[in-house]
Motif scaffolding. Structure first.
Motif, PDB file in Angstrom:
ATOM      1  N   PHE A 232      39.602  18.967   8.612  1.00  0.00           N
ATOM      2  CA  PHE A 232      40.678  18.274   9.314  1.00  0.00           C
ATOM      3  C   PHE A 232      41.058  19.102  10.531  1.00  0.00           C
ATOM      4  O   PHE A 232      40.933  20.334  10.551  1.00  0.00           O
ATOM      5  N   LEU A 233      41.514  18.406  11.580  1.00  0.00           N
ATOM      6  CA  LEU A 233      41.804  19.028  12.863  1.00  0.00           C
ATOM      7  C   LEU A 233      43.306  19.232  13.015  1.00  0.00           C
ATOM      8  O   LEU A 233      44.080  18.276  12.943  1.00  0.00           O
ATOM      9  N   VAL A 234      43.720  20.469  13.237  1.00  0.00           N
ATOM     10  CA  VAL A 234      45.121  20.824  13.449  1.00  0.00           C
ATOM     11  C   VAL A 234      45.324  21.100  14.934  1.00  0.00           C
ATOM     12  O   VAL A 234      44.590  21.903  15.529  1.00  0.00           O
ATOM     13  N   ASP A 235      46.295  20.416  15.544  1.00  0.00           N
ATOM     14  CA  ASP A 235      46.556  20.612  16.969  1.00  0.00           C
ATOM     15  C   ASP A 235      47.723  21.564  17.169  1.00  0.00           C
ATOM     16  O   ASP A 235      48.395  21.984  16.216  1.00  0.00           O
ATOM     17  N   ASP A 236      47.990  21.893  18.442  1.00  0.00           N
ATOM     18  CA  ASP A 236      49.033  22.865  18.766  1.00  0.00           C
ATOM     19  C   ASP A 236      50.431  22.379  18.367  1.00  0.00           C
ATOM     20  O   ASP A 236      51.330  23.205  18.166  1.00  0.00           O
ATOM     21  N   GLY A 237      50.617  21.060  18.273  1.00  0.00           N
ATOM     22  CA  GLY A 237      51.943  20.537  17.972  1.00  0.00           C
ATOM     23  C   GLY A 237      52.315  20.575  16.501  1.00  0.00           C
ATOM     24  O   GLY A 237      53.455  20.264  16.144  1.00  0.00           O
ATOM     25  N   VAL A 238      51.386  20.955  15.624  1.00  0.00           N
ATOM     26  CA  VAL A 238      51.663  20.967  14.178  1.00  0.00           C
ATOM     27  C   VAL A 238      52.425  22.227  13.806  1.00  0.00           C
ATOM     28  O   VAL A 238      51.956  23.353  14.029  1.00  0.00           O
ATOM     29  N   GLU A 239      53.618  22.065  13.260  1.00  0.00           N
ATOM     30  CA  GLU A 239      54.427  23.188  12.820  1.00  0.00           C
ATOM     31  C   GLU A 239      54.092  23.607  11.393  1.00  0.00           C
ATOM     32  O   GLU A 239      54.239  24.783  11.029  1.00  0.00           O
ATOM     33  N   GLU A 240      53.634  22.632  10.599  1.00  0.00           N
ATOM     34  CA  GLU A 240      53.328  22.916   9.195  1.00  0.00           C
ATOM     35  C   GLU A 240      52.451  21.793   8.650  1.00  0.00           C
ATOM     36  O   GLU A 240      52.618  20.627   9.027  1.00  0.00           O
ATOM     37  N   PHE A 241      51.499  22.136   7.809  1.00  0.00           N
ATOM     38  CA  PHE A 241      50.737  21.094   7.121  1.00  0.00           C
ATOM     39  C   PHE A 241      50.697  21.391   5.624  1.00  0.00           C
ATOM     40  O   PHE A 241      50.795  22.560   5.202  1.00  0.00           O
ATOM     41  N   THR A 242      50.592  20.328   4.852  1.00  0.00           N
ATOM     42  CA  THR A 242      50.506  20.429   3.397  1.00  0.00           C
ATOM     43  C   THR A 242      49.277  19.667   2.939  1.00  0.00           C
ATOM     44  O   THR A 242      49.194  18.448   3.137  1.00  0.00           O
ATOM     45  N   ALA A 243      48.340  20.371   2.339  1.00  0.00           N
ATOM     46  CA  ALA A 243      47.106  19.755   1.841  1.00  0.00           C
ATOM     47  C   ALA A 243      47.241  19.529   0.343  1.00  0.00           C
ATOM     48  O   ALA A 243      47.444  20.480  -0.424  1.00  0.00           O
ATOM     49  N   LEU A 244      47.146  18.272  -0.057  1.00  0.00           N
ATOM     50  CA  LEU A 244      47.146  17.901  -1.471  1.00  0.00           C
ATOM     51  C   LEU A 244      45.709  17.597  -1.859  1.00  0.00           C
ATOM     52  O   LEU A 244      45.123  16.614  -1.388  1.00  0.00           O
ATOM     53  N   ILE A 245      45.141  18.439  -2.690  1.00  0.00           N
ATOM     54  CA  ILE A 245      43.736  18.317  -3.072  1.00  0.00           C
ATOM     55  C   ILE A 245      43.670  17.935  -4.543  1.00  0.00           C
ATOM     56  O   ILE A 245      44.084  18.716  -5.416  1.00  0.00           O
ATOM     57  N   PHE A 246      43.190  16.733  -4.823  1.00  0.00           N
ATOM     58  CA  PHE A 246      43.029  16.286  -6.200  1.00  0.00           C
ATOM     59  C   PHE A 246      41.693  16.774  -6.747  1.00  0.00           C
ATOM     60  O   PHE A 246      40.677  16.772  -6.050  1.00  0.00           O
ATOM     61  N   GLY A 247      41.713  17.157  -7.988  1.00  0.00           N
ATOM     62  CA  GLY A 247      40.502  17.563  -8.693  1.00  0.00           C
ATOM     63  C   GLY A 247      40.701  17.348 -10.173  1.00  0.00           C
ATOM     64  O   GLY A 247      41.770  16.939 -10.636  1.00  0.00           O
ATOM     65  N   GLY A 248      39.707  17.613 -10.955  1.00  0.00           N
ATOM     66  CA  GLY A 248      39.835  17.466 -12.394  1.00  0.00           C
ATOM     67  C   GLY A 248      40.708  18.554 -12.991  1.00  0.00           C
ATOM     68  O   GLY A 248      40.994  19.584 -12.364  1.00  0.00           O
ATOM     69  N   GLY A 253      38.963  25.123  -8.647  1.00  0.00           N
ATOM     70  CA  GLY A 253      39.800  25.444  -7.523  1.00  0.00           C
ATOM     71  C   GLY A 253      39.055  25.349  -6.207  1.00  0.00           C
ATOM     72  O   GLY A 253      37.823  25.261  -6.164  1.00  0.00           O
ATOM     73  N   VAL A 254      39.814  25.370  -5.112  1.00  0.00           N
ATOM     74  CA  VAL A 254      39.222  25.220  -3.789  1.00  0.00           C
ATOM     75  C   VAL A 254      39.559  26.442  -2.950  1.00  0.00           C
ATOM     76  O   VAL A 254      40.441  27.245  -3.280  1.00  0.00           O
ATOM     77  N   THR A 255      38.827  26.565  -1.846  1.00  0.00           N
ATOM     78  CA  THR A 255      39.051  27.630  -0.872  1.00  0.00           C
ATOM     79  C   THR A 255      39.379  27.002   0.469  1.00  0.00           C
ATOM     80  O   THR A 255      38.694  26.075   0.915  1.00  0.00           O
ATOM     81  N   GLY A 298      34.965  23.180  -1.792  1.00  0.00           N
ATOM     82  CA  GLY A 298      35.198  22.728  -3.155  1.00  0.00           C
ATOM     83  C   GLY A 298      35.263  21.212  -3.200  1.00  0.00           C
ATOM     84  O   GLY A 298      35.163  20.528  -2.174  1.00  0.00           O
ATOM     85  N   ALA A 299      35.429  20.684  -4.387  1.00  0.00           N
ATOM     86  CA  ALA A 299      35.430  19.237  -4.574  1.00  0.00           C
ATOM     87  C   ALA A 299      36.781  18.655  -4.191  1.00  0.00           C
ATOM     88  O   ALA A 299      37.836  19.129  -4.628  1.00  0.00           O
ATOM     89  N   LEU A 300      36.747  17.617  -3.341  1.00  0.00           N
ATOM     90  CA  LEU A 300      37.949  16.875  -2.963  1.00  0.00           C
ATOM     91  C   LEU A 300      37.914  15.529  -3.676  1.00  0.00           C
ATOM     92  O   LEU A 300      37.053  14.698  -3.415  1.00  0.00           O
ATOM     93  N   GLY A 301      38.850  15.320  -4.583  1.00  0.00           N
ATOM     94  CA  GLY A 301      38.909  14.071  -5.318  1.00  0.00           C
ATOM     95  C   GLY A 301      39.509  12.955  -4.477  1.00  0.00           C
ATOM     96  O   GLY A 301      40.106  13.191  -3.412  1.00  0.00           O
ATOM     97  N   ASP A 302      39.342  11.728  -4.949  1.00  0.00           N
ATOM     98  CA  ASP A 302      39.921  10.576  -4.271  1.00  0.00           C
ATOM     99  C   ASP A 302      41.433  10.733  -4.177  1.00  0.00           C
ATOM    100  O   ASP A 302      42.095  11.176  -5.119  1.00  0.00           O
TER     101      ASP A 302
END
Length: 586
Positions: A232-248, A253-255, A298-302
């Motif tokens: 995913f692409l983060v631009d200069d205007g992003v102050e914070e992002f939250t990644a929700l990664i679903f898995g079994g 775990g992911v890196t 790592g695996a990214l679930g739906d």
């Protein structure tokens, strides 16, 4: 018709735009929503949620609720308990919600759903106005307030008539989640349908995270960054992002990899990163992130997503959770810098805004809004009025500006309106519907048994022995075009005469052929191999039906915008049947 060809014709209208005029009010940055979470803790949850996955699901909501929201959490069984007091969503509220989520259990004796809604909707919090309030209700059973089934039925009727009507009149929106088929699905659907919410069925506790997220995305739509594969692409205007990664639940775990190649995981990450790992998902929040391409190893679930906090926003008008052809979905998207809408054509000229609809079985269609030039008022508009079939669809609106991108996603349900029942006017002035008439007895209808003289007497073909000339029609026979109430209309007379003549001619032709066969006429192929054509029967052309392999047809990710440029014959026919082409001037 071949199923794949039908799918193509149907998907061609997937995002058929309607007439959406400019000059409408511009979508505004929405105010913070009020979210109230109600969780069932009845004893039956020991079977439907043996691992108590309601706890991490509630913690997920507590962590991703926007900071400008207000919220509260209630649990219920026989009694109702305010697990987390209603208040502003801040760090203190989140910590309290995470801590008290561990008190969610399965020990209650009853399922007093009506009381839970009444307590959670207390007018004290919003002075009786629930127009900005969204309830998220989870239960696995039916209303159970007594051992007496009749009392339970009475309470269910009261909840549907009094409680639901009161919440609907106050403007509340109720999103319901049924855990297992044992839940009162009809009741839960009634709550969501009548208040504009959505209903989700989580057939197992492992699906709770997705069900809660779906409800939250409808209640509080959050701006996202599109995930392209694992990046995913983060631009200069992003102050914070939250990644929700679903898995079994047993995921290793992911890196997370930054644009500079630095790797982080749940056990080793920077101080500016908050990392939470729960059964079924990982939640990663990065403050003041580096601009550039981030990736997840790592695996990214739906259902995985990345939400952002940014001064550069794409704002959408509120979307319904259900729509019909009579009540379409109107999409309006506008970009904001801080609190100011962006109308600069040079800025908007580098942005592609696309709308994608994906059905539950994976078929999708995509189109570009204002493909030729950006809208003068800065508002990208479109309308979805009909789809090829009823069901649930995931709507995604993506704004891609090359160096930045924004996305909104929401689940919509398309309903096909039931055909209206015919209404019969009775002599006494009352109206009766077709279903009422079907339920009535036949004795209530007085049939008219008077004989009816047919316009042409039926012809017995078996009695015709020899072909005879057809008598000419009397030219002097007057045609009475006026009806006296008992005769037939002249058009019916003419139609009946034509039908009778056709039947008579067919009968004569049949008798003649029978006599020809009996006289030794051999219809078999003559010797010599020369083909003899039967001039009495017209040749029937053979249809060369083309079989289309659905697997090779490529319905998944089918770009409907390409249909506008070059329709094949089958698509053109579908185009005509649908009543015209797409409104291409969006």
């Amino acid at each position: 018709m071949n199923r794949a060809l039908l799918c193509l014709c149907l998907l061609w209208v997937l995002v058929l735009p309607g007439q959406v005029s400019a000059g409408q009010p511009m979508p505004q940055i929405p105010e913070g929503r009020d979210v109230r979470i109600i969780v069932d803790i009845s004893g039956s949850m020991k079977q439907t949620d043996p691992l108590n996955l309601r706890q991490p699901a509630v913690r997920l909501l507590a962590r991703i609720l926007p900071g400008d929201s207000t919220a509260g959490i209630w649990t219920f069984g026989q009694y109702v308990n305010m697990l987390v007091p209603h208040g502003a969503v801040n760090d203190a509220w989140r910590e309290r919600a995470i801590e008290r989520s561990r008190q969610i259990n399965s020990v209650a004796l009853r399922t007093n759903l009506g009381k839970a809604l009444e307590v959670a909707s207390d007018s004290y919090f919003t002075q009786g106005d629930l127009s900005n309030t969204h309830f998220i209700l989870l239960t696995d059973g039916k209303i159970d307030v007594s051992d007496d089934g009749a009392l339970n039925d009475q309470e269910r009727a009261r909840v549907l008539s009094e409680v639901l009507r009161g919440l609907s009149e106050a403007g509340a929106t109720i999103h319901t989640i049924g855990l297992s088929e044992a839940a009162d699905i009809n009741l839960l659907r009634a709550f969501s349908d009548q208040t504009g919410g959505n209903f989700s069925l989580a057939e197992s506790a492992e699906e709770l995270n997705h069900a809660f997220l779906r409800s939250l995305n409808s209640a509080v739509p959050q701006e996202q960054i599109p995930l392209e594969g694992n990046s995913f692409l983060v631009d200069d205007g992003v102050e914070e992002f939250t990644a929700l990664i679903f898995g079994g639940a047993t995921s290793r775990g992911v890196t997370l990899v930054s644009p500079g190649g630095e790797e982080q995981n749940s056990s080793r990450h920077q101080a500016s990163t908050r990392w939470f790992r729960e059964p079924g998902y990982e939640l990663i929040t990065v403050t003041d992130p580096d601009a550039g391409e981030w990736s997840v190893q790592g695996a990214l679930g739906d259902g995985s997503q990345v939400t952002v906090v940014s001064n550069l926003k794409m704002v959408l008008s509120p979307l319904p959770t259900r729509f019909t052809e009579q009540h379409p979905v109107v999409i309006e998207a506008v970009f904001y810098d801080q609190a100011d809408p962006i109308t600069d054509p040079e800025f908007l000229g580098v942005i592609d805004v696309t709308v994608t609809l994906t059905s539950a079985d994976g078929r999708s269609g995509t189109k570009t809004l204002s493909a030729d030039q950006p809208p003068q008022d800065g508002v990208y508009r479109d309308e979805i009025s009909r789809l090829p079939f009823a069901g649930e669809f995931t709507l995604e609106v993506v704004g891609n500006g090359k160096t930045f991108s924004r996305k909104y996603s929401q689940t919509l349900t398309f309903d096909v309106a039931e055909p209206e029942q015919s209404v019969l006017a009775l002599p006494d002035g009352d109206d009766v519907t077709g279903s009422d008439l079907a339920n009535s007895t036949m004795d209530s209808v007085e049939p008219d048994l008077s004989p009816v003289t047919p316009a042409i007497a039926p012809i017995d073909v078996a009695q015709v022995e020899l072909p005879s000339p057809i008598a000419p029609v009397e030219a002097d026979a007057p045609a009475n075009l006026e009806s006296d109430g008992e005769g037939l209309n002249a058009w019916y007379l003419v139609g009946g005469s034509v039908v009778g003549l056709v039947v008579l001619a067919a009968g004569l032709l049949l008798v003649w052929r029978q006599k020809a066969n009996s006289s030794g006429v051999d219809a078999a192929e003559p010797e010599g191999g020369d083909e003899v054509l039967d001039t009495d029967e017209p040749a029937i052309p053979e249809l060369d039906e083309q079989v289309i392999d659905e697997e090779e047809f490529g319905l998944v990710d089918f770009d409907l915008s390409e249909v506008e440029g070059g329709e094949d014959e089958g698509q053109s026919q579908s185009h005509d049947r649908d009543g015209g082409g797409r409104n291409g001037g969006q």
